[in-house]
Motif scaffolding. Structure first.
Motif, PDB file in Angstrom:
ATOM      1  N   GLU A   1       0.839  -1.211   0.000  1.00  0.00           N
ATOM      2  CA  GLU A   1       0.000   0.000   0.000  1.00  0.00           C
ATOM      3  C   GLU A   1       0.870   1.257   0.000  1.00  0.00           C
ATOM      4  OE1 GLU A   1      -3.281   0.368  -0.295  1.00  0.00           O
ATOM      5  OE2 GLU A   1      -3.801  -1.747  -0.237  1.00  0.00           O
ATOM      6  N   GLU A   2       1.946   1.245   0.796  1.00  0.00           N
ATOM      7  CA  GLU A   2       2.836   2.409   0.867  1.00  0.00           C
ATOM      8  C   GLU A   2       3.552   2.636  -0.465  1.00  0.00           C
ATOM      9  OE1 GLU A   2       2.985  -0.211   3.109  1.00  0.00           O
ATOM     10  OE2 GLU A   2       1.802   0.785   4.653  1.00  0.00           O
ATOM     11  N   GLU A   3       4.015   1.553  -1.071  1.00  0.00           N
ATOM     12  CA  GLU A   3       4.676   1.674  -2.381  1.00  0.00           C
ATOM     13  C   GLU A   3       3.696   2.181  -3.427  1.00  0.00           C
ATOM     14  OE1 GLU A   3       8.013  -1.870  -2.164  1.00  0.00           O
ATOM     15  OE2 GLU A   3       5.903  -2.411  -2.387  1.00  0.00           O
ATOM     16  N   PHE A   4       2.444   1.720  -3.364  1.00  0.00           N
ATOM     17  CA  PHE A   4       1.428   2.201  -4.298  1.00  0.00           C
ATOM     18  C   PHE A   4       1.324   3.719  -4.198  1.00  0.00           C
ATOM     19  CE2 PHE A   4      -2.646   3.480  -5.854  1.00  0.00           C
ATOM     20  CZ  PHE A   4      -2.913   2.641  -6.924  1.00  0.00           C
ATOM     21  N   ASP A   5       1.210   4.232  -2.970  1.00  0.00           N
ATOM     22  CA  ASP A   5       1.073   5.683  -2.782  1.00  0.00           C
ATOM     23  C   ASP A   5       2.259   6.434  -3.390  1.00  0.00           C
ATOM     24  OD1 ASP A   5      -1.332   5.379  -1.405  1.00  0.00           O
ATOM     25  OD2 ASP A   5      -0.359   5.386   0.569  1.00  0.00           O
ATOM     26  N   THR A   6       3.462   5.929  -3.158  1.00  0.00           N
ATOM     27  CA  THR A   6       4.672   6.581  -3.668  1.00  0.00           C
ATOM     28  C   THR A   6       4.723   6.536  -5.191  1.00  0.00           C
ATOM     29  OG1 THR A   6       5.874   6.020  -1.649  1.00  0.00           O
ATOM     30  CG2 THR A   6       7.197   6.549  -3.598  1.00  0.00           C
ATOM     31  N   ILE A   7       4.471   5.369  -5.758  1.00  0.00           N
ATOM     32  CA  ILE A   7       4.524   5.217  -7.217  1.00  0.00           C
ATOM     33  C   ILE A   7       3.409   6.027  -7.875  1.00  0.00           C
ATOM     34  CG2 ILE A   7       4.311   3.578  -9.130  1.00  0.00           C
ATOM     35  CD1 ILE A   7       5.549   1.464  -7.115  1.00  0.00           C
ATOM     36  N   PHE A   8       2.210   5.956  -7.309  1.00  0.00           N
ATOM     37  CA  PHE A   8       1.094   6.702  -7.874  1.00  0.00           C
ATOM     38  C   PHE A   8       1.369   8.204  -7.847  1.00  0.00           C
ATOM     39  CE2 PHE A   8      -3.377   8.369  -7.623  1.00  0.00           C
ATOM     40  CZ  PHE A   8      -3.691   8.094  -8.947  1.00  0.00           C
TER      41      PHE A   8
ATOM     42  N   SER B   1     -10.625   2.390 -20.560  1.00  0.00           N
ATOM     43  CA  SER B   1     -11.955   2.993 -20.646  1.00  0.00           C
ATOM     44  C   SER B   1     -12.287   3.851 -19.430  1.00  0.00           C
ATOM     45  CB  SER B   1     -13.020   1.897 -20.812  1.00  0.00           C
ATOM     46  OG  SER B   1     -13.087   1.084 -19.653  1.00  0.00           O
ATOM     47  N   ARG B   2     -11.426   3.813 -18.403  1.00  0.00           N
ATOM     48  CA  ARG B   2     -11.661   4.601 -17.195  1.00  0.00           C
ATOM     49  C   ARG B   2     -10.445   5.461 -16.879  1.00  0.00           C
ATOM     50  NH1 ARG B   2     -13.159   0.264 -12.949  1.00  0.00           N
ATOM     51  NH2 ARG B   2     -13.097   2.086 -11.591  1.00  0.00           N
ATOM     52  N   PRO B   3     -10.183   6.489 -17.709  1.00  0.00           N
ATOM     53  CA  PRO B   3      -9.022   7.352 -17.471  1.00  0.00           C
ATOM     54  C   PRO B   3      -9.185   8.173 -16.196  1.00  0.00           C
ATOM     55  CG  PRO B   3     -10.381   8.267 -19.223  1.00  0.00           C
ATOM     56  CD  PRO B   3     -10.961   6.924 -18.875  1.00  0.00           C
ATOM     57  N   GLY B   4      -8.036   8.450 -15.555  1.00  0.00           N
ATOM     58  CA  GLY B   4      -8.026   9.287 -14.377  1.00  0.00           C
ATOM     59  C   GLY B   4      -8.574   8.619 -13.124  1.00  0.00           C
ATOM     60  N   GLU B   5      -8.726   7.290 -13.167  1.00  0.00           N
ATOM     61  CA  GLU B   5      -9.245   6.554 -12.014  1.00  0.00           C
ATOM     62  C   GLU B   5      -8.279   5.444 -11.633  1.00  0.00           C
ATOM     63  OE1 GLU B   5     -13.272   5.035 -12.336  1.00  0.00           O
ATOM     64  OE2 GLU B   5     -13.669   6.447 -13.960  1.00  0.00           O
ATOM     65  N   ILE B   6      -8.376   5.003 -10.382  1.00  0.00           N
ATOM     66  CA  ILE B   6      -7.722   3.767  -9.962  1.00  0.00           C
ATOM     67  C   ILE B   6      -8.837   2.761  -9.675  1.00  0.00           C
ATOM     68  CG2 ILE B   6      -5.710   4.961  -9.018  1.00  0.00           C
ATOM     69  CD1 ILE B   6      -6.824   4.365  -6.203  1.00  0.00           C
ATOM     70  N   ASN B   7      -8.494   1.477  -9.595  1.00  0.00           N
ATOM     71  CA  ASN B   7      -9.506   0.482  -9.256  1.00  0.00           C
ATOM     72  C   ASN B   7      -9.296  -0.015  -7.832  1.00  0.00           C
ATOM     73  OD1 ASN B   7      -7.938  -2.096  -9.153  1.00  0.00           O
ATOM     74  ND2 ASN B   7      -7.579  -1.669 -11.318  1.00  0.00           N
ATOM     75  N   HIS B   8     -10.305  -0.670  -7.321  1.00  0.00           N
ATOM     76  CA  HIS B   8     -10.263  -1.245  -5.973  1.00  0.00           C
ATOM     77  C   HIS B   8     -10.609  -2.726  -6.046  1.00  0.00           C
ATOM     78  CE1 HIS B   8      -9.650   2.644  -4.075  1.00  0.00           C
ATOM     79  NE2 HIS B   8     -10.456   3.106  -5.007  1.00  0.00           N
ATOM     80  N   ASN B   9     -10.116  -3.381  -7.081  1.00  0.00           N
ATOM     81  CA  ASN B   9     -10.394  -4.798  -7.296  1.00  0.00           C
ATOM     82  C   ASN B   9      -9.801  -5.649  -6.176  1.00  0.00           C
ATOM     83  OD1 ASN B   9     -11.515  -3.921  -9.682  1.00  0.00           O
ATOM     84  ND2 ASN B   9      -9.782  -4.542 -10.939  1.00  0.00           N
ATOM     85  N   ASP B  10     -10.506  -6.681  -5.817  1.00  0.00           N
ATOM     86  CA  ASP B  10     -10.038  -7.669  -4.833  1.00  0.00           C
ATOM     87  C   ASP B  10      -9.679  -7.049  -3.491  1.00  0.00           C
ATOM     88  OD1 ASP B  10     -10.252  -9.969  -6.577  1.00  0.00           O
ATOM     89  OD2 ASP B  10      -8.514  -9.167  -7.641  1.00  0.00           O
ATOM     90  N   GLY B  11     -10.279  -5.907  -3.160  1.00  0.00           N
ATOM     91  CA  GLY B  11     -10.022  -5.277  -1.877  1.00  0.00           C
ATOM     92  C   GLY B  11      -8.730  -4.486  -1.822  1.00  0.00           C
ATOM     93  N   GLY B  12      -8.087  -4.293  -2.950  1.00  0.00           N
ATOM     94  CA  GLY B  12      -6.846  -3.524  -2.992  1.00  0.00           C
ATOM     95  C   GLY B  12      -6.993  -2.331  -3.909  1.00  0.00           C
TER      96      GLY B  12
END
Length: 130
Positions: free
Chosen positions: A69-76, A93-104
């Motif tokens: 999760e911490e690496e995601f924040d830094t990379i994002f 098809s979903r620009p400017g968004e992140i997903n929350h698939n599988d609880g992540g």
């Protein structure tokens, strides 16, 4: 020994530019050139060996990286700082968004040659990284 992925070749129009692009965003290093390859090695010792495609057309591939999760924040934050277009899905098809698939969380973006890169915080199916 169990089967493990050791390396894959990533063809690019400029291997140095592409290797540095990935390494900078993920917080990795470009290792010294080995033969025609510029390797970027992940924490689980899988090397992405960047190679110049020459005159051959580049077929875009997909490369996904499991991160905390911490690496995601830094990379994002680096993706946003670089003003890269990012997507919640590989079909773009979903620009400017992140997903929350599988609880992540997950996000996709393209490298300079059109390879789709992805970071996810959960394995598909919902497992957390070890």
């Amino acid at each position: 020994m169990p089967v493990q992925l050791n390396h894959t070749i990533v063809y690019s129009s400029d291997k140095k530019r592409s290797a540095e692009f990935l390494a900078d965003l993920l917080g990795l290093e470009v290792r010294p050139q080995y033969g025609p390859f510029l390797p970027v090695v992940t924490a689980n010792d899988v090397a992405l060996d960047f190679a110049d495609a020459g005159e051959e057309p580049i077929t875009p591939q997909h490369y996904a990286f499991l991160v905390s999760e911490e690496e995601f924040d830094t990379i994002f934050a680096r993706i946003q700082e670089a003003r890269l277009t990012y997507y919640a899905d590989p079909m773009r098809s979903r620009p400017g968004e992140i997903n929350h698939n599988d609880g992540g969380r997950g996000v996709y973006w393209a490298d300079p040659d059109g390879h789709m890169l992805e970071i996810i915080t959960r394995h598909y199916g919902g497992e957390k990284p070890a």
